[in-house]
Scaffold this motif. Structure first.
Motif, PDB file in Angstrom:
ATOM      1  N   GLY A   1       1.684  15.716  50.066  1.00  0.00           N
ATOM      2  CA  GLY A   1       2.986  16.284  49.747  1.00  0.00           C
ATOM      3  C   GLY A   1       2.862  17.652  49.107  1.00  0.00           C
ATOM      4  N   SER A   2       1.885  17.813  48.225  1.00  0.00           N
ATOM      5  CA  SER A   2       1.660  19.125  47.616  1.00  0.00           C
ATOM      6  C   SER A   2       1.274  20.155  48.671  1.00  0.00           C
ATOM      7  CB  SER A   2       0.566  19.032  46.551  1.00  0.00           C
ATOM      8  OG  SER A   2       0.947  18.177  45.487  1.00  0.00           O
ATOM      9  N   ALA A   3       0.498  19.739  49.663  1.00  0.00           N
ATOM     10  CA  ALA A   3       0.139  20.651  50.753  1.00  0.00           C
ATOM     11  C   ALA A   3       1.373  21.054  51.553  1.00  0.00           C
ATOM     12  CB  ALA A   3      -0.890  19.997  51.663  1.00  0.00           C
ATOM     13  N   ALA A   4       2.215  20.086  51.877  1.00  0.00           N
ATOM     14  CA  ALA A   4       3.418  20.371  52.665  1.00  0.00           C
ATOM     15  C   ALA A   4       4.383  21.270  51.914  1.00  0.00           C
ATOM     16  CB  ALA A   4       4.105  19.065  53.050  1.00  0.00           C
ATOM     17  N   GLU A   5       4.421  21.122  50.593  1.00  0.00           N
ATOM     18  CA  GLU A   5       5.390  21.855  49.772  1.00  0.00           C
ATOM     19  C   GLU A   5       4.779  23.076  49.081  1.00  0.00           C
ATOM     20  OE1 GLU A   5       8.707  20.669  48.786  1.00  0.00           O
ATOM     21  OE2 GLU A   5       8.716  19.008  50.219  1.00  0.00           O
ATOM     22  N   ASP A   6       3.547  23.440  49.442  1.00  0.00           N
ATOM     23  CA  ASP A   6       2.874  24.621  48.878  1.00  0.00           C
ATOM     24  C   ASP A   6       2.774  24.556  47.359  1.00  0.00           C
ATOM     25  OD1 ASP A   6       2.423  26.317  51.324  1.00  0.00           O
ATOM     26  OD2 ASP A   6       4.582  26.089  51.451  1.00  0.00           O
ATOM     27  N   VAL A   7       2.125  23.505  46.878  1.00  0.00           N
ATOM     28  CA  VAL A   7       1.968  23.298  45.442  1.00  0.00           C
ATOM     29  C   VAL A   7       0.482  23.315  45.101  1.00  0.00           C
ATOM     30  CG1 VAL A   7       2.461  21.789  43.490  1.00  0.00           C
ATOM     31  CG2 VAL A   7       4.081  21.920  45.386  1.00  0.00           C
ATOM     32  N   PRO A   8       0.047  24.149  44.147  1.00  0.00           N
ATOM     33  CA  PRO A   8      -1.379  24.290  43.842  1.00  0.00           C
ATOM     34  C   PRO A   8      -1.900  23.221  42.886  1.00  0.00           C
ATOM     35  CG  PRO A   8      -0.126  25.884  42.565  1.00  0.00           C
ATOM     36  CD  PRO A   8       0.865  25.164  43.446  1.00  0.00           C
ATOM     37  N   VAL A   9      -2.303  22.099  43.426  1.00  0.00           N
ATOM     38  CA  VAL A   9      -2.910  21.014  42.659  1.00  0.00           C
ATOM     39  C   VAL A   9      -4.405  21.012  42.943  1.00  0.00           C
ATOM     40  CG1 VAL A   9      -3.058  18.510  42.355  1.00  0.00           C
ATOM     41  CG2 VAL A   9      -0.826  19.604  42.637  1.00  0.00           C
ATOM     42  N   LEU A  10      -5.218  21.057  41.891  1.00  0.00           N
ATOM     43  CA  LEU A  10      -6.663  20.919  42.044  1.00  0.00           C
ATOM     44  C   LEU A  10      -7.015  19.449  41.873  1.00  0.00           C
ATOM     45  CD1 LEU A  10      -9.492  22.173  42.331  1.00  0.00           C
ATOM     46  CD2 LEU A  10      -9.549  22.365  39.824  1.00  0.00           C
TER      47      LEU A  10
ATOM     48  N   ALA B   1      -4.183  19.879  37.380  1.00  0.00           N
ATOM     49  CA  ALA B   1      -5.450  19.189  37.643  1.00  0.00           C
ATOM     50  C   ALA B   1      -5.191  17.696  37.747  1.00  0.00           C
ATOM     51  CB  ALA B   1      -6.454  19.473  36.538  1.00  0.00           C
ATOM     52  N   LEU B   2      -5.654  17.109  38.832  1.00  0.00           N
ATOM     53  CA  LEU B   2      -5.535  15.686  39.101  1.00  0.00           C
ATOM     54  C   LEU B   2      -6.945  15.110  39.194  1.00  0.00           C
ATOM     55  CD1 LEU B   2      -3.962  13.135  40.070  1.00  0.00           C
ATOM     56  CD2 LEU B   2      -4.036  14.122  42.377  1.00  0.00           C
ATOM     57  N   VAL B   3      -7.302  14.196  38.294  1.00  0.00           N
ATOM     58  CA  VAL B   3      -8.671  13.695  38.202  1.00  0.00           C
ATOM     59  C   VAL B   3      -8.689  12.214  38.560  1.00  0.00           C
ATOM     60  CG1 VAL B   3     -10.726  13.517  36.761  1.00  0.00           C
ATOM     61  CG2 VAL B   3      -9.077  15.353  36.337  1.00  0.00           C
ATOM     62  N   THR B   4      -9.456  11.860  39.586  1.00  0.00           N
ATOM     63  CA  THR B   4      -9.549  10.468  40.019  1.00  0.00           C
ATOM     64  C   THR B   4     -11.019  10.111  40.231  1.00  0.00           C
ATOM     65  OG1 THR B   4      -9.537  10.863  42.408  1.00  0.00           O
ATOM     66  CG2 THR B   4      -7.399  10.776  41.293  1.00  0.00           C
TER      67      THR B   4
ATOM     68  N   ALA C   1      -6.821  27.483  45.145  1.00  0.00           N
ATOM     69  CA  ALA C   1      -5.542  26.806  44.885  1.00  0.00           C
ATOM     70  C   ALA C   1      -4.497  27.783  44.370  1.00  0.00           C
ATOM     71  CB  ALA C   1      -5.751  25.672  43.882  1.00  0.00           C
ATOM     72  N   THR C   2      -4.888  28.663  43.442  1.00  0.00           N
ATOM     73  CA  THR C   2      -3.906  29.562  42.844  1.00  0.00           C
ATOM     74  C   THR C   2      -3.502  30.686  43.787  1.00  0.00           C
ATOM     75  OG1 THR C   2      -5.741  30.749  41.779  1.00  0.00           O
ATOM     76  CG2 THR C   2      -4.621  29.065  40.478  1.00  0.00           C
ATOM     77  N   VAL C   3      -4.422  31.166  44.605  1.00  0.00           N
ATOM     78  CA  VAL C   3      -4.100  32.256  45.528  1.00  0.00           C
ATOM     79  C   VAL C   3      -3.245  31.758  46.687  1.00  0.00           C
ATOM     80  CG1 VAL C   3      -5.067  33.848  47.237  1.00  0.00           C
ATOM     81  CG2 VAL C   3      -6.057  33.718  44.940  1.00  0.00           C
ATOM     82  N   HIS C   4      -3.635  30.638  47.284  1.00  0.00           N
ATOM     83  CA  HIS C   4      -2.933  30.138  48.471  1.00  0.00           C
ATOM     84  C   HIS C   4      -1.748  29.242  48.118  1.00  0.00           C
ATOM     85  CE1 HIS C   4      -5.869  31.600  51.432  1.00  0.00           C
ATOM     86  NE2 HIS C   4      -6.778  31.344  50.500  1.00  0.00           N
ATOM     87  N   ARG C   5      -1.637  28.884  46.823  1.00  0.00           N
ATOM     88  CA  ARG C   5      -0.576  27.958  46.385  1.00  0.00           C
ATOM     89  C   ARG C   5      -0.611  26.685  47.220  1.00  0.00           C
ATOM     90  NH1 ARG C   5       1.230  29.753  41.363  1.00  0.00           N
ATOM     91  NH2 ARG C   5       0.124  31.724  41.374  1.00  0.00           N
ATOM     92  N   ARG C   6      -1.809  26.145  47.339  1.00  0.00           N
ATOM     93  CA  ARG C   6      -2.041  24.912  48.084  1.00  0.00           C
ATOM     94  C   ARG C   6      -3.043  24.061  47.317  1.00  0.00           C
ATOM     95  NH1 ARG C   6       0.419  23.914  53.202  1.00  0.00           N
ATOM     96  NH2 ARG C   6      -1.567  23.438  54.173  1.00  0.00           N
ATOM     97  N   PRO C   7      -3.121  22.764  47.588  1.00  0.00           N
ATOM     98  CA  PRO C   7      -4.116  21.932  46.910  1.00  0.00           C
ATOM     99  C   PRO C   7      -5.544  22.333  47.291  1.00  0.00           C
ATOM    100  CG  PRO C   7      -2.398  20.590  47.929  1.00  0.00           C
ATOM    101  CD  PRO C   7      -2.230  21.976  48.458  1.00  0.00           C
ATOM    102  N   ALA C   8      -6.458  22.104  46.359  1.00  0.00           N
ATOM    103  CA  ALA C   8      -7.888  22.292  46.599  1.00  0.00           C
ATOM    104  C   ALA C   8      -8.604  21.028  46.141  1.00  0.00           C
ATOM    105  CB  ALA C   8      -8.424  23.514  45.860  1.00  0.00           C
ATOM    106  N   TYR C   9      -9.765  20.779  46.740  1.00  0.00           N
ATOM    107  CA  TYR C   9     -10.509  19.541  46.491  1.00  0.00           C
ATOM    108  C   TYR C   9     -11.863  19.871  45.888  1.00  0.00           C
ATOM    109  CZ  TYR C   9     -13.021  15.174  47.646  1.00  0.00           C
ATOM    110  OH  TYR C   9     -13.773  14.026  47.595  1.00  0.00           O
ATOM    111  N   LEU C  10     -12.187  19.217  44.779  1.00  0.00           N
ATOM    112  CA  LEU C  10     -13.441  19.447  44.079  1.00  0.00           C
ATOM    113  C   LEU C  10     -14.071  18.107  43.757  1.00  0.00           C
ATOM    114  CD1 LEU C  10     -15.227  21.672  42.720  1.00  0.00           C
ATOM    115  CD2 LEU C  10     -13.937  21.241  40.627  1.00  0.00           C
ATOM    116  N   SER C  11     -15.226  17.831  44.366  1.00  0.00           N
ATOM    117  CA  SER C  11     -15.949  16.589  44.118  1.00  0.00           C
ATOM    118  C   SER C  11     -17.087  16.875  43.136  1.00  0.00           C
ATOM    119  CB  SER C  11     -16.514  16.041  45.428  1.00  0.00           C
ATOM    120  OG  SER C  11     -17.298  14.888  45.197  1.00  0.00           O
TER     121      SER C  11
END
Length: 555
Positions: free
Chosen positions: A93-102, A75-78, A161-171
């Motif tokens: 970079g997480s998208a390119a490298e298939d990393v699941p960051v929310l 989880a990345l909170v900004t 994020a966990t299924v696709h192993r890609r970043p997801a965005y939550l506002s």
């Protein structure tokens, strides 16, 4: 705080926190800002979540990326606008490298958005969806919470994020962070349910391709590591006696001393025997593989064809057939069953590790440095190598058993690996990080030496001081001034950032480097910095091979 038995509601922030805990997240990375403060206060009430201090959002994003690689989610909170744009490079970079960051962005209140109020951190024009639109380019799903669907939207983002192993965005709008939502939803785990029909159809297609195959080979890509399937893939290979090669992005995913390991596959650029094995195979199974210019040896790999099985995060394709909606874990299970029914093939002979180099007494060279690191590197560590000289030197190492390798060969963002030490160290505290990074890369994210030390992580950092960007020198115009960096007092800077836990060593010869690494390995209580001084124009062999291929392609 945990939901009490019988509790009917929790706040949006608390609901999000519990979903993160269920996914294995125990640390939150990010930087506070006025639009996310109420959200952070709510997350702080969730017992089991720890806030990790980062100097800036970019470093927090890099740390979250490394954390997600080990935990399966981060989880990345900004805050809105300035914060989320500051870490956009990391999330890309997480998208390119298939990393699941929310990525959770605290955003302006829904009332302010509805009225079009001219707020700070905006372009002062009353438009509020620009940044979510930007994130649509690098995330698998984008959710801006509403009062009517907040809990459902949190679930959708975490699951995607966990299924696709890609970043997801939550506002999360500031006035919704304390909104009460149904707590009973938390009793239902967020899992994707496979379709038995799709799994069966994939199994039938796979059986047809494997029938009569005598020389199958597995090409292991980085999604195997992202999905935590290294053990399952190795078991499948062993069940059928099928040799495997790993791509550069999956280095260290499987034990390189295993009898079935047949080398590193990057077309013909890195390992000729691995390339020959793949070329001669009558069935090639790609497990989460991506073949960029660099990873493919500048497209000298064997392209996917009618004898190729392509397994991705959520799809499985056999030859020229249709894409089946089968997750990678289920596909590996089918593969293991079918391999087990086959007669085992003979293991592929592999050369042993290189002999140690005579250290000599002259100035430290790249060849000597990597020989010393090869001889010293202990098992059970996490080896992180930054983009450039460090990655291409580390790529040539024969990793000892139980070694985690972290690099970024798809996105290639210089400076990534230094903050990644923080995420790796917190995600996997029983494994000491060893960082290899050039001085140019370190100058980009050096502040995270301090945040890493403050978090209690005690890595060994080997700083390759070659006075600039040696990878760029190898690629073009080696004497150009733009490849130089300003010299820094690394000892003094590290002492200021790390504090009393720092142990510093200077190595100008191979013997000094060997002595420094030996001392570092014994000093597990210290944050160790080894400054290795190298010639600016010296480069490891694989980097020279990369430069030659790049030059030939450009020409």
């Amino acid at each position: 705080m945990q939901p009490l038995p019988g509790t009917e509601t929790v706040t949006v922030a608390e609901y999000l926190g519990h979903r993160l805990l269920q996914a294995g997240v125990e640390h939150l990375f990010g930087v506070p800002g006025d639009f996310n403060l109420t959200l952070l206060d709510g997350l702080a009430r969730v017992e089991g979540l720890t806030w990790v201090r980062s100097p800036n959002e970019l470093g927090a994003g890099y740390a979250a990326d490394a954390y997600a690689r080990r935990r399966g989610l981060a989880a990345l909170v900004t805050t809105y606008g300035v914060g989320e744009l500051s870490c956009f490079n990391a999330v890309a970079g997480s998208a390119a490298e298939d990393v699941p960051v929310l990525h959770v962005a605290g955003s302006p209140a829904t009332t302010a958005v509805a009225r079009g109020v001219l707020l700070h951190h905006t372009l002062a024009d009353g438009v509020f969806d620009r940044f979510s639109q930007a994130y649509a380019q690098v995330t698998v799903v984008q959710e801006t919470l509403t009062a009517q669907r907040a809990a459902e939207q949190v679930d959708a983002a975490v699951l995607a994020a966990t299924v696709h192993r890609r970043p997801a965005y939550l506002s999360v709008p500031a006035d919704l962070a304390e909104l009460p939502v149904d707590a009973t939803r938390l009793a239902t785990p967020l899992t994707a349910v496979p379709s038995p029909a799709d799994v069966a159809a994939f199994g039938a297609d796979l059986a047809g391709l494997l029938a009569g195959a005598e020389r199958p080979v597995l090409v292991v890509g980085h999604l195997v590591d992202r999905c935590g399937l290294a053990g399952a893939v190795l078991a499948a290979a062993v069940a059928g006696g099928v040799p495997f090669v790993t791509t550069l992005s999956a280095k260290g995913c499987l034990d390189e001393d295993h009898p079935l390991f047949a080398g590193t596959y990057a077309g013909t650029m890195v390992d000729a025997s691995a390339a020959a094995l793949v070329e001669a195979a009558d069935v090639v199974v790609h497990l989460g593989v991506v073949m960029t210019d660099v990873l493919s040896g500048f497209f000298t790999h064997r392209p996917a064809d009618a004898r190729t099985v392509r397994l991705e995060a959520t799809t499985a394709v056999v030859g020229d057939g249709p894409a089946h909606a089968v997750g990678l874990a289920d596909a590996v299970g089918v593969l293991a069953e079918q391999f087990a029914a086959r007669p085992a093939a003979a293991p592929v002979p592999r050369p042993g590790p290189p002999a140690p180099l005579e250290l000599g007494v002259g100035p430290l060279t790249q060849q000597a440095l990597w020989s010393v690191v090869q001889d010293w590197l202990p098992s059970g560590t996490a080896l992180l190598a930054d983009t450039g000289t460090s990655f291409w030197g580390a790529a040539g190492l024969r990793l000892p058993a139980d070694t985690v390798f972290v690099g970024q060969p798809v996105w290639n963002s210089i400076g990534y690996a230094l903050p990644a030490v923080l995420g790796q160290g917190l995600a996997d505290p029983g494994r000491r990080p060893v960082l290899l990074i050039g001085d140019g890369a370190a100058q980009m994210t050096v502040q995270d030496l301090g945040s890493t030390a403050a978090a209690g992580v005690r890595p060994v950092v080997v700083l390759l001081n070659n006075a600039g960007y040696t990878i760029e020198r190898a690629l073009q115009s080696p004497t150009a001034g733009y490849n130089d960096v300003t010299p820094w007092d690394w000892h003094g800077l590290a002492a200021a950032l790390v504090g009393p836990s720092l142990s510093y060593h200077l190595a100008t010869t191979a013997a000094e480097l060997a002595q420094a690494l030996k001392a570092a390995g014994e000093d597990t209580a210290s944050f160790v910095l080894v400054e290795a001084v190298l010639d600016p124009f010296d480069a490891p062999p694989l980097l020279r091979a990369l430069a030659e291929r790049n030059s030939a392609t450009a020409g």
